[in-house]
Motif scaffolding. Structure first.
Motif, mmCIF file in Angstrom:
data_model
loop_
_atom_site.group_PDB
_atom_site.id
_atom_site.type_symbol
_atom_site.label_atom_id
_atom_site.label_comp_id
_atom_site.label_asym_id
_atom_site.label_seq_id
_atom_site.Cartn_x
_atom_site.Cartn_y
_atom_site.Cartn_z
ATOM 1 N N GLU A 1 0.827 -1.199 0.000
ATOM 2 C CA GLU A 1 0.000 0.000 0.000
ATOM 3 C C GLU A 1 0.866 1.256 0.000
ATOM 4 O O GLU A 1 1.874 1.320 0.700
ATOM 5 C CB GLU A 1 -0.910 0.011 1.237
ATOM 6 N N PRO A 2 0.493 2.249 -0.786
ATOM 7 C CA PRO A 2 1.266 3.495 -0.784
ATOM 8 C C PRO A 2 1.129 4.228 0.547
ATOM 9 O O PRO A 2 0.146 4.052 1.277
ATOM 10 C CB PRO A 2 0.635 4.299 -1.928
ATOM 11 N N GLY A 3 2.118 5.066 0.843
ATOM 12 C CA GLY A 3 2.055 5.865 2.060
ATOM 13 C C GLY A 3 1.052 6.999 1.961
ATOM 14 O O GLY A 3 0.538 7.473 2.977
ATOM 15 N N ALA A 4 0.797 7.453 0.743
ATOM 16 C CA ALA A 4 -0.162 8.532 0.550
ATOM 17 C C ALA A 4 -0.742 8.431 -0.853
ATOM 18 O O ALA A 4 -0.067 7.997 -1.788
ATOM 19 C CB ALA A 4 0.510 9.894 0.752
ATOM 20 N N VAL A 5 -1.991 8.821 -0.986
ATOM 21 C CA VAL A 5 -2.673 8.877 -2.279
ATOM 22 C C VAL A 5 -3.441 10.188 -2.344
ATOM 23 O O VAL A 5 -4.201 10.512 -1.419
ATOM 24 C CB VAL A 5 -3.652 7.699 -2.479
ATOM 25 N N VAL A 6 -3.231 10.950 -3.411
ATOM 26 C CA VAL A 6 -3.987 12.187 -3.588
ATOM 27 C C VAL A 6 -4.511 12.249 -5.018
ATOM 28 O O VAL A 6 -3.940 11.624 -5.926
ATOM 29 C CB VAL A 6 -3.141 13.445 -3.284
ATOM 30 N N GLU A 7 -5.587 12.987 -5.204
ATOM 31 C CA GLU A 7 -6.149 13.177 -6.533
ATOM 32 C C GLU A 7 -6.108 14.650 -6.915
ATOM 33 O O GLU A 7 -6.340 15.524 -6.065
ATOM 34 C CB GLU A 7 -7.590 12.657 -6.589
ATOM 35 N N ARG A 8 -5.796 14.919 -8.166
ATOM 36 C CA ARG A 8 -5.732 16.278 -8.689
ATOM 37 C C ARG A 8 -6.492 16.325 -10.016
ATOM 38 O O ARG A 8 -6.093 15.674 -10.982
ATOM 39 C CB ARG A 8 -4.280 16.716 -8.896
ATOM 40 N N ARG A 9 -7.571 17.088 -10.060
ATOM 41 C CA ARG A 9 -8.329 17.202 -11.298
ATOM 42 C C ARG A 9 -7.618 18.143 -12.268
ATOM 43 O O ARG A 9 -7.119 19.200 -11.875
ATOM 44 C CB ARG A 9 -9.740 17.712 -11.029
ATOM 45 N N VAL A 10 -7.568 17.748 -13.523
ATOM 46 C CA VAL A 10 -6.997 18.582 -14.582
ATOM 47 C C VAL A 10 -8.133 19.404 -15.180
ATOM 48 O O VAL A 10 -9.102 18.843 -15.696
ATOM 49 C CB VAL A 10 -6.328 17.716 -15.671
ATOM 50 N N ARG A 11 -8.019 20.717 -15.118
ATOM 51 C CA ARG A 11 -9.079 21.568 -15.644
ATOM 52 C C ARG A 11 -9.179 21.445 -17.166
ATOM 53 O O ARG A 11 -8.203 21.147 -17.845
ATOM 54 C CB ARG A 11 -8.834 23.026 -15.252
ATOM 55 N N GLU A 12 -10.357 21.707 -17.706
ATOM 56 C CA GLU A 12 -10.595 21.577 -19.147
ATOM 57 C C GLU A 12 -9.656 22.468 -19.966
ATOM 58 O O GLU A 12 -9.220 22.104 -21.052
ATOM 59 C CB GLU A 12 -12.044 21.922 -19.484
ATOM 60 N N GLU A 13 -9.334 23.663 -19.438
ATOM 61 C CA GLU A 13 -8.502 24.613 -20.177
ATOM 62 C C GLU A 13 -7.036 24.588 -19.747
ATOM 63 O O GLU A 13 -6.248 25.431 -20.156
ATOM 64 C CB GLU A 13 -9.059 26.042 -19.988
ATOM 65 N N GLN A 14 -6.650 23.582 -18.955
ATOM 66 C CA GLN A 14 -5.328 23.623 -18.341
ATOM 67 C C GLN A 14 -4.197 23.554 -19.364
ATOM 68 O O GLN A 14 -3.184 24.241 -19.228
ATOM 69 C CB GLN A 14 -5.183 22.501 -17.301
ATOM 70 N N ALA A 15 -4.338 22.743 -20.407
ATOM 71 C CA ALA A 15 -3.285 22.675 -21.427
ATOM 72 C C ALA A 15 -3.142 24.009 -22.142
ATOM 73 O O ALA A 15 -2.025 24.426 -22.501
ATOM 74 C CB ALA A 15 -3.593 21.573 -22.439
ATOM 75 N N LEU A 16 -4.258 24.714 -22.360
ATOM 76 C CA LEU A 16 -4.196 26.016 -23.012
ATOM 77 C C LEU A 16 -3.463 27.032 -22.145
ATOM 78 O O LEU A 16 -2.753 27.908 -22.656
ATOM 79 C CB LEU A 16 -5.611 26.510 -23.331
ATOM 80 N N LEU A 17 -3.639 26.925 -20.832
ATOM 81 C CA LEU A 17 -2.939 27.822 -19.911
ATOM 82 C C LEU A 17 -1.470 27.438 -19.784
ATOM 83 O O LEU A 17 -0.582 28.295 -19.831
ATOM 84 C CB LEU A 17 -3.628 27.787 -18.540
#
Length: 306
Positions: A166-182
């Protein structure tokens, strides 16, 4: 032959002067997803100039020059179609904390060309130094589909092993729809990340997120989760890209503490997948960090800061 390994390796190093300030750092941090929630004090250290900390992954875009992948295609002996190019891996070794503003001399050269059979991999190394000495070393691995098969050295294996347990930590990060454009405003203008027609020609259903955006977002997750935001503890961040991320998806970052041969350093092994696609792998790698001098145990398997 699309890649002439001998010519690329024999080419003289290139030197250029780069400069950056707080506006470049703020734009980069926003491009990798910082600032959510906008008023969170933990996010303001990335988005407010009066308390700004610089993530070491900023080194990949400092000076808003040509990104490593594109730069590598301009060298002697390299004549390939951009649509056949992918970012295979990235490594940044930090010599000292990156300043909020600065100038530096950036020296670039091709240090390796590998023959993977159906593809070629070029390694472009860029070293930055200012008046006080070395700042960072940045290695970009450039994967060129259809450019292998000349009988050259195969090079190291392409994918890191994911730790068991098992990993020591797990986090989730949403990628915004316009993130590549930024993100592309920090200097990577490859149309693969913005133009649907170009993405289709490259074999993708729609524009994909920059690998270096995933790389920066992953490092931020490590710093925020395990290092309490202390960017100065990061010494080495390396990653191999195993798949694509589409804007709007969610990155699931798994982290494991591991021992390092240097007792003053600890290693965080990484595996990143897309939550909506059953953790389809997109990145594996590791971050080497300075140990917390107040901790007397590594705490393997624990999310505690060490």
């Amino acid at each position: 032959m699309p890649v002439d390994a001998a010519a690329a390796l024999a080419a003289a190093p290139r030197t250029t002067e780069i400069a950056w300030d707080h506006k470049d750092v703020l734009l980069y941090h926003l491009g990798i997803g910082a600032g959510v929630p906008a008023t969170d004090p933990r996010e303001l250290r990335y988005t407010l100039e009066s308390r700004l900390h610089v993530l070491p992954s900023f080194a990949t875009v400092a000076g808003a020059g040509v990104p490593g992948v594109i730069d590598g295609l301009s060298w002697p002996g390299v004549d390939v179609d951009l649509a056949r190019v992918l970012h295979g891996g990235q490594r940044v070794r930090v010599r000292r904390p990156l300043p909020v503003r600065g100038t530096a001399t950036l020296t670039s050269r091709i240090v390796a060309v590998y023959d993977k059979g159906k593809a070629a991999v070029l390694v472009l190394r860029r070293e930055a130094a200012d008046a006080d000495g070395p700042l960072w070393t940045d290695d970009a691995e450039i994967f060129v589909r259809g450019a292998g098969g000349w009988g050259g050295e195969r090079g190291p294996a392409g994918r890191a092993e994911v730790p068991g347990g098992e990993p020591g930590a797990v986090v989730e990060r949403r990628v915004r729809e316009e993130q590549a454009l930024l993100y592309r405003l920090s200097g990577d203008w490859n149309p693969l990340h913005a133009d649907p027609a170009f993405a289709a020609r490259a074999g993708f259903e729609r524009p994909v997120l920059h690998g270096l955006c995933t790389y920066g977002s992953t490092l931020k997750a490590v710093v925020d989760t395990l290092l309490d935001g202390d960017v100065t503890r990061v010494r080495d961040c390396r990653a191999r890209f195993a798949g694509v991320v589409y804007p709007g998806e969610t990155l699931r970052v798994r982290m494991w503490w591991e021992r390092h041969e240097d007792p003053a350093v600890a290693r965080v092994a990484l595996a990143v997948g897309v939550a909506e696609r059953a953790d389809a792998p997109v990145l594996t790698g590791a971050v080497d960090v300075l140990r917390d001098p107040g901790a007397d145990a590594l705490g393997a398997g624990s999310g505690a800061v060490r």
